[in-house]
Structures are given as structure tokens and as C-alpha cells.
Design a protein around this motif. Structure first.
Motif, short mmCIF file in Angstrom:
data_model
loop_
_atom_site.label_atom_id
_atom_site.label_comp_id
_atom_site.label_asym_id
_atom_site.label_seq_id
_atom_site.Cartn_x
_atom_site.Cartn_y
_atom_site.Cartn_z
N THR A 10 0.87 -1.17 0.00
CA THR A 10 0.00 0.00 0.00
C THR A 10 0.91 1.22 0.00
N ILE A 11 0.69 2.14 -0.95
CA ILE A 11 1.52 3.33 -1.03
C ILE A 11 0.67 4.59 -0.94
N VAL A 12 1.33 5.68 -0.56
CA VAL A 12 0.74 7.02 -0.55
C VAL A 12 1.68 7.91 -1.35
N GLY A 59 -3.23 3.72 -2.29
CA GLY A 59 -3.78 2.51 -2.86
C GLY A 59 -2.80 1.35 -2.88
N ASP A 60 -3.33 0.21 -3.29
CA ASP A 60 -2.53 -1.01 -3.37
C ASP A 60 -1.88 -1.13 -4.73
N PHE A 83 9.80 6.29 -1.19
CA PHE A 83 10.30 6.27 -2.57
C PHE A 83 10.50 7.70 -3.04
N ASP A 84 11.43 7.86 -3.99
CA ASP A 84 11.79 9.21 -4.43
C ASP A 84 12.27 9.24 -5.87
N GLY A 91 6.82 9.71 -1.69
CA GLY A 91 5.76 8.93 -1.06
C GLY A 91 6.32 7.90 -0.10
N GLU A 92 5.39 7.17 0.49
CA GLU A 92 5.78 6.12 1.43
C GLU A 92 4.85 4.94 1.24
N GLY A 93 5.27 3.81 1.80
CA GLY A 93 4.45 2.61 1.67
C GLY A 93 4.79 1.57 2.69
#
Length: 96
Positions: A10-12, A59-60, A83-84, A91-93
Motif C-alpha cells: 500500500t503506497i501514498v 492505494g494497493d 520512494f523518491d 511517497g511512502e508505503g
């Protein structure tokens, strides 16, 4: 032959002044940062249930990494990452 590791996560995608301004589609390849890993690792994001992922979305997804770039223990359920693109964290996950 290159071995791949596929994980569900799951990431944002952040929506702030330093974040990505446009959505991304399946095949997006940011750099991933795992806690205590000595290097960043590239991975390919495959979207699930949507054709694009916009800033502010959560979302997934399925992420594919090349096996052996970092220890396999980083790919277990509950492990968090960011992530970058370059210096800005986009974002992050969390691995499911």
C-alpha cells in the motif's frame, strides 16, 4: 537470468510543494529507500484497479525488484519504505 521479487504494498503519493505534480501510470520506476539498507533500490510499480496514480492518492500496488540488490528480509510483510526521484521523497508505503 535475472531473478525478480514481486511484493504487494500500500503506497501514498505525497501532495506538497516538493512532491510530484503529475500522476504516474504502471511501469513507474522510482528509487525505494528501506530502513537501514545501505543503498536505494529501483523498482517498477504496477497499478491495481486504476489506470493512474495522482498526488494525494493512496492505494494497493505490486512492486517488482531485482533479487539480490538488497537483503530479501526487506521484502517481508509490515516493512515500511519511502520512494523518491532524486533528493525529494515523493511517497511512502508498507509491504502487505
Amino acid at each position: 537470468m535475472v531473478e525478480l521479487i514481486k511484493v504487494l504494498a500500500t503506497i501514498v503519493l505525497f501532495s506538497n510543494e516538493k512532491s510530484r505534480k503529475t500522476p504516474f501510470i504502471s511501469g513507474y520506476r522510482p528509487l525505494f529507500n528501506f530502513p537501514n539498507a545501505k543503498t536505494k533500490i529501483s523498482g517498477s510499480i504496477k497499478l491495481m484497479g486504476t489506470s493512474s496514480f495522482s498526488p494525494g492518492s493512496k492505494g494497493d500496488v505490486e512492486i517488482t525488484f531485482i533479487k539480490g540488490m538488497i537483503d530479501d528480509n526487506y521484502f517481508k510483510s509490515g516493512i515500511k519504505f519511502t520512494f523518491d526521484e532524486g533528493r525529494d521523497t515523493l511517497g511512502e508505503g508498507e509491504i502487505k
